[in-house]
Motif scaffolding. Structure first.
Motif, PDB file in Angstrom:
ATOM      1  N   PRO A 164       0.948  -1.241   0.551  1.00 11.49           N
ATOM      2  CA  PRO A 164       0.204  -0.019   0.325  1.00 11.49           C
ATOM      3  C   PRO A 164       0.653   1.414   0.074  1.00 11.49           C
ATOM      4  N   THR A 165       2.243   0.860   0.068  1.00 11.41           N
ATOM      5  CA  THR A 165       2.981   2.683   0.326  1.00 11.41           C
ATOM      6  C   THR A 165       4.314   2.497  -0.238  1.00 11.41           C
ATOM      7  N   ARG A 166       4.768   3.789  -0.155  1.00 15.21           N
ATOM      8  CA  ARG A 166       5.904   3.574  -1.206  1.00 15.21           C
ATOM      9  C   ARG A 166       7.514   3.075  -0.210  1.00 15.21           C
ATOM     10  N   GLU A 167       7.721   3.566   1.504  1.00 14.27           N
ATOM     11  CA  GLU A 167       7.903   3.051   2.061  1.00 14.27           C
ATOM     12  C   GLU A 167       8.005   1.997   2.036  1.00 14.27           C
ATOM     13  N   LEU A 168       7.102   0.579   1.871  1.00 11.48           N
ATOM     14  CA  LEU A 168       6.832  -1.058   2.311  1.00 11.48           C
ATOM     15  C   LEU A 168       7.539  -1.441   1.487  1.00 11.48           C
ATOM     16  N   ALA A 169       7.386  -0.512  -0.241  1.00 11.22           N
ATOM     17  CA  ALA A 169       7.574  -1.451  -1.420  1.00 11.22           C
ATOM     18  C   ALA A 169       8.767  -1.226  -1.563  1.00 11.22           C
ATOM     19  N   ASP A 170       9.394  -0.445  -0.948  1.00 16.93           N
ATOM     20  CA  ASP A 170      10.789   0.017  -0.738  1.00 16.93           C
ATOM     21  C   ASP A 170      12.062  -1.250  -0.330  1.00 16.93           C
ATOM     22  N   GLN A 171      11.417  -1.685   1.393  1.00 15.45           N
ATOM     23  CA  GLN A 171      11.526  -2.123   2.052  1.00 15.45           C
ATOM     24  C   GLN A 171      12.020  -3.716   1.796  1.00 15.45           C
ATOM     25  N   VAL A 172      10.820  -4.137   1.262  1.00 16.46           N
ATOM     26  CA  VAL A 172      10.092  -5.494   1.050  1.00 16.46           C
ATOM     27  C   VAL A 172      11.223  -5.392  -0.489  1.00 16.46           C
ATOM     28  N   ALA A 173      11.136  -4.338  -1.249  1.00 18.20           N
ATOM     29  CA  ALA A 173      12.398  -4.851  -2.248  1.00 18.20           C
ATOM     30  C   ALA A 173      13.719  -4.868  -2.105  1.00 18.20           C
ATOM     31  N   GLU A 174      14.329  -3.965  -0.562  1.00 16.04           N
ATOM     32  CA  GLU A 174      15.793  -4.567  -0.361  1.00 16.04           C
ATOM     33  C   GLU A 174      15.441  -6.093   0.704  1.00 16.04           C
ATOM     34  N   ASN A 175      14.377  -6.580   0.896  1.00 12.35           N
ATOM     35  CA  ASN A 175      14.735  -7.938   1.810  1.00 12.35           C
ATOM     36  C   ASN A 175      14.402  -9.158   0.467  1.00 12.35           C
ATOM     37  N   VAL A 176      13.766  -9.042  -0.912  1.00 13.44           N
ATOM     38  CA  VAL A 176      13.749  -9.483  -1.725  1.00 13.44           C
ATOM     39  C   VAL A 176      15.557  -9.798  -2.155  1.00 13.44           C
ATOM     40  N   ARG A 177      15.844  -8.421  -2.906  1.00 14.68           N
ATOM     41  CA  ARG A 177      17.041  -8.323  -3.554  1.00 14.68           C
ATOM     42  C   ARG A 177      17.948  -9.051  -1.980  1.00 14.68           C
ATOM     43  N   VAL A 178      18.464  -8.662  -1.062  1.00 19.49           N
ATOM     44  CA  VAL A 178      19.376  -9.720  -0.347  1.00 19.49           C
ATOM     45  C   VAL A 178      19.492 -10.874   0.231  1.00 19.49           C
ATOM     46  N   TYR A 179      18.005 -11.260  -0.262  1.00 18.57           N
ATOM     47  CA  TYR A 179      17.586 -13.103   0.091  1.00 18.57           C
ATOM     48  C   TYR A 179      18.102 -13.583  -1.533  1.00 18.57           C
ATOM     49  N   GLY A 180      17.793 -12.741  -2.335  1.00 18.58           N
ATOM     50  CA  GLY A 180      18.149 -13.193  -3.129  1.00 18.58           C
ATOM     51  C   GLY A 180      19.663 -12.944  -4.395  1.00 18.58           C
ATOM     52  N   LYS A 181      20.607 -12.244  -3.180  1.00 17.30           N
ATOM     53  CA  LYS A 181      21.860 -11.840  -4.610  1.00 17.30           C
ATOM     54  C   LYS A 181      22.754 -12.654  -4.965  1.00 17.30           C
ATOM     55  N   HIS A 182      22.632 -14.240  -4.565  1.00 21.52           N
ATOM     56  CA  HIS A 182      23.571 -14.708  -5.035  1.00 21.52           C
ATOM     57  C   HIS A 182      22.692 -15.481  -5.837  1.00 21.52           C
ATOM     58  N   THR A 183      21.721 -15.968  -6.070  1.00 17.39           N
ATOM     59  CA  THR A 183      20.894 -16.291  -7.105  1.00 17.39           C
ATOM     60  C   THR A 183      20.488 -15.447  -8.721  1.00 17.39           C
ATOM     61  N   PRO A 184      20.627 -15.938  -9.302  1.00 13.89           N
ATOM     62  CA  PRO A 184      20.457 -14.915 -11.220  1.00 13.89           C
ATOM     63  C   PRO A 184      19.323 -14.340 -11.095  1.00 13.89           C
ATOM     64  N   LEU A 185      17.372 -14.682 -10.335  1.00 13.44           N
ATOM     65  CA  LEU A 185      16.735 -13.293 -10.485  1.00 13.44           C
ATOM     66  C   LEU A 185      17.355 -12.151 -10.052  1.00 13.44           C
ATOM     67  N   ARG A 186      16.213 -11.446 -10.782  1.00 15.47           N
ATOM     68  CA  ARG A 186      16.023 -10.084 -11.128  1.00 15.47           C
ATOM     69  C   ARG A 186      15.459  -9.321 -10.274  1.00 15.47           C
ATOM     70  N   SER A 187      15.248  -8.675  -9.409  1.00 17.01           N
ATOM     71  CA  SER A 187      13.945  -7.649  -9.044  1.00 17.01           C
ATOM     72  C   SER A 187      14.301  -5.740  -9.037  1.00 17.01           C
ATOM     73  N   THR A 188      13.116  -5.713  -9.242  1.00 12.97           N
ATOM     74  CA  THR A 188      13.261  -4.472  -8.728  1.00 12.97           C
ATOM     75  C   THR A 188      11.609  -3.875  -8.045  1.00 12.97           C
ATOM     76  N   VAL A 189      11.752  -2.735  -7.891  1.00 15.42           N
ATOM     77  CA  VAL A 189      10.276  -1.885  -7.199  1.00 15.42           C
ATOM     78  C   VAL A 189      10.119  -0.481  -8.146  1.00 15.42           C
ATOM     79  N   VAL A 190       8.918  -0.088  -8.053  1.00 13.00           N
ATOM     80  CA  VAL A 190       8.340   0.949  -8.908  1.00 13.00           C
ATOM     81  C   VAL A 190       7.479   1.189  -7.481  1.00 13.00           C
ATOM     82  N   PHE A 191       7.306   2.556  -7.971  1.00 12.88           N
ATOM     83  CA  PHE A 191       6.346   3.842  -6.804  1.00 12.88           C
ATOM     84  C   PHE A 191       6.384   4.567  -7.210  1.00 12.88           C
ATOM     85  N   GLY A 192       5.210   5.744  -6.803  1.00  7.98           N
ATOM     86  CA  GLY A 192       4.789   6.557  -7.487  1.00  7.98           C
ATOM     87  C   GLY A 192       5.859   7.965  -6.431  1.00  7.98           C
TER      88      GLY A 192
END
Length: 470
Positions: free
Chosen positions: A90-118
Motif C-alpha cells: 500500500p505504501t512507497r516505504e513498504l514497497a522499498d523495504q520489501v524490495a530490499e529484503n528480496v534483493r538481499v535474499y536473492g543476491k546469490h541467485t540469477p533472479l532479478r527484482s525491482t520496485v516501482v512506486f509513485g
C-alpha cells in the motif's frame, strides 16, 4: 529459540538462499515463517496473520525465490526474465523495504527484482522493467501507470502477494486491485499477509484466493507481548508540553510520533524543533526524496523524533526502536496495532505511549474492544508553564493592555468638536429657485433708438464685460 529447534535448512531451500540468510545473521525462523513457508512452497493460497515485526516479508519472499529458481536464467536477454512474481504494497516505504529484503535474499541467485512506486521519475523504473525482472514489487497506482505505458507485461505472473492486505482491500484500493488482478493469469498462487484481518476483509479476500489456508500464529489484532503500553490522560492544549516532557525525562534517542493529519505532522515537527528537539515529518504530501531522506536521517540517528502519519506506519522497519508515541489516538483501532508494531520487533522490548485527550476516550474504547485488553489511562503531572497556563497568562496580559488603554483614554480625553453650521445640512436648491428669492436689481432706462441688449448673465455671477483699452 533453542538450538534443537527448526532452522531454515529444514525447509529445503536452495544453498544460495540459505547463504544469504546466514549472512544476515538469521538462524531460526519466526513462528509466522515456520507456518507460512512450507505452505507457500507447495504453491497453495494462504492468508497469514501475524504481529507486525515478526518476519512476514521473509515468510513470502523466501518461498517466491525458491519456486522461481528452476526457471532462473543467466541470459542477458530481457525475454528470459519475464515478471513471474508480483508483490503489491500500500505504501512507497513498504514497497522499498520489501524490495530490499528480496534483493538481499536473492543476491546469490540469477533472479532479478525491482520496485516501482509513485513520487519519483518513471524513466529509471522503465529501464529496469525493459531489462527484465522476475520479481516485481509495486504500489498499485504506479503499476497501472506502467501498464498504461506498456512498459510491463503481467501475462506470465505465477505468484501474487498482497502485503498489508487489510489496507490494500480497505481504504479505496479495491478498484485498482481488481484492474491489476484482471491482467493476471487465472492459474496462479495468491498470498495475503497482514498484522490484522477483520471479518469483513476476510470475506472480501476470499474472492481473490482459492481455498486459502489461514495461518494465525498469535491472537488476531494483538500486539507483541514485549511492548509495554501506556496511556496518559492529557488535555489537548497540553499535549505538546507532555510530549516534550516524555522525550526528555525518558531520554529517548529515537522515537516515532504518530499524528492523524499531514498538516498536524508538519506543524508538530516545527514545534519540536523550536523546543530544541531534532525532528522531521513524513507524510503523503512530501516528495519521495524528502520522505526517504527523513527515514535515512532517522535510521542514522541524526533525527530524534520522526513525526509520521499512518502512511508511514505500514512496513517501517527500524531496528531496535525503543518507543513509539501516539500524539493523536488513531481513528481506526486497527491502525493502533500497526503503529505500536514499529517497536518491540523480533522479540525486543519497546514502549508504546499514547496521549489521550477527553475527546478521544471513545477511540481508546474501540482499541480496547479490538485488542480485548484494558488500557487504563494514567495521569501525567506536567511542570509549570504548560500551554494552558501560558494561554491564561496571555489572556491576563491582554486584559491589562485593555485596562491601560481605557485609563489612557480617560487621562487624555478627545477634544470636543466645534458646532456645525446648519447651512451645510440643507438640501441642494436649483439655481432658478435661488434666483427667484434674489431681490431685483434696478436697470437704467434705455436710450431712444438703442438696440435692446440681452442681460449679461455673467453679471449675476459677479463678472461683466471686460473694458477695452482707452
Amino acid at each position: 529459540m533453542s538450538e534443537s529447534g527448526p532452522d531454515f535448512s529444514s525447509f529445503g531451500l536452495d544453498p544460495a538462499i540459505l547463504r544469504a540468510i546466514s549472512e544476515q545473521g538469521y538462524t531460526s525462523p519466526t513462528p509466522i515463517q515456520q507456518e507460512a513457508i512450507p505452505v507457500a512452497l507447495q504453491g497453495k493460497d494462504l492468508m497469514g496473520a501475524a504481529q507486525t515485526g515478526t518476519g512476514k516479508t521473509a515468510g513470502f519472499a523466501l518461498p517466491i525465490l525458491q519456486r522461481l529458481l528452476p526457471t532462473a536464467s543467466h541470459s542477458m536477454s530481457p525475454a528470459r526474465h519475464p515478471v513471474r512474481a508480483l508483490i503489491l504494497t500500500p505504501t512507497r516505504e513498504l514497497a522499498d523495504q520489501v524490495a530490499e529484503n528480496v534483493r538481499v535474499y536473492g543476491k546469490h541467485t540469477p533472479l532479478r527484482s525491482t520496485v516501482v512506486f509513485g513520487g519519483v521519475d518513471m524513466h529509471p523504473q522503465t529501464d529496469a522493467l525493459r531489462a527484465g525482472v522476475e520479481v516485481l514489487i509495486a504500489t498499485p497506482g504506479r503499476l497501472l501507470d506502467h501498464v498504461q505505458q506498456r512498459t510491463v507485461n503481467l501475462g506470465q505472473v505465477q505468484i501474487l502477494v498482497l502485503d498489508e492486505a487489510d489496507r490494500m482491500l480497505d481504504m479505496g484500493f479495491l478498484p485498482d486491485l481488481q484492474r491489476i488482478i484482471n491482467l493476471l493469469p487465472k492459474e496462479r498462487q495468491s498470498m495475503m499477509f497482514s498484522a490484522t484481518f477483520s471479518d469483513e476483509i476476510k470475506k472480501l479476500a476470499k474472492s481473490f484466493l482459492k481455498d486459502p489456508i489461514g495461518i494465525e500464529v498469535a491472537r488476531r489484532n494483538s500486539a507483541a507481548e514485549t511492548v509495554t503500553q501506556t496511556v496518559y490522560a492529557v488535555p489537548e492544549a497540553d499535549k505538546r508540553a507532555a510530549l516534550v516532557q516524555i522525550l526528555r525525562e525518558r531520554d529517548l534517542k529515537q522515537v516515532i510520533v504518530f499524528v492523524n493529519t499531514k498538516l498536524g505532522a508538519s506543524r508538530l515537527a516545527r514545534h519540536l524543533e523550536r523546543d530544541g528537539i531534532v525532528a522531521a515529518a513524513i507524510h503523503g504530501d512530501r516528495s519521495q526524496a524528502e520522505r526517504l531522506k527523513a527515514l535515512d536521517d532517522f535510521k542514522a540517528g541524526n533525527v530524534l523524533a520522526l513525526v509520521a502519519t499512518d502512511v508511514a506506519a505500514r512496513g517501517l522497519d527500524i531496528a531496535e526502536l525503543p518507543a513509539v508515541i501516539n500524539y493523536d489516538v488513531p481513528y481506526n483501532a486497527e491502525d493502533y496495532v500497526h503503529r505500536i508494531g514499529r517497536t518491540g520487533r523480533a522479540g525486543a522490548s519497546g514502549d508504546a505511549i499514547t496521549l489521550m485527550s477527553p475527546a478521544e476516550t471513545r477511540q481508546i474504547a474501540d482499541i480496547e474492544k479490538l485488542m480485548k485488553k484494558p488500557l487504563t489511562p494514567e495521569t501525567l503531572v506536567l511542570p509549570g508553564g504548560t500551554r494552558r497556563e501560558e494561554r491564561e497568562r496571555d489572556d491576563h496580559r491582554s486584559e491589562e493592555r485593555g485596562h491601560r488603554s481605557v485609563r489612557s483614554a480617560v487621562r487624555h480625553p478627545r477634544p470636543t468638536q466645534a458646532p456645525v453650521d446648519d447651512w451645510f445640512s440643507k438640501p441642494y436648491e436649483p439655481a432658478a429657485a435661488v434666483a427667484t428669492q434674489t431681490p431685483a436689481v434696478a436697470m437704467p432706462a434705455a436710450r431712444p433708438g438703442a438696440v435692446a441688449r440681452k442681460p449679461l448673465v455673467g453679471a449675476l455671477l459677479g463678472g461683466g464685460r471686460k473694458k477695452t483699452g482707452a
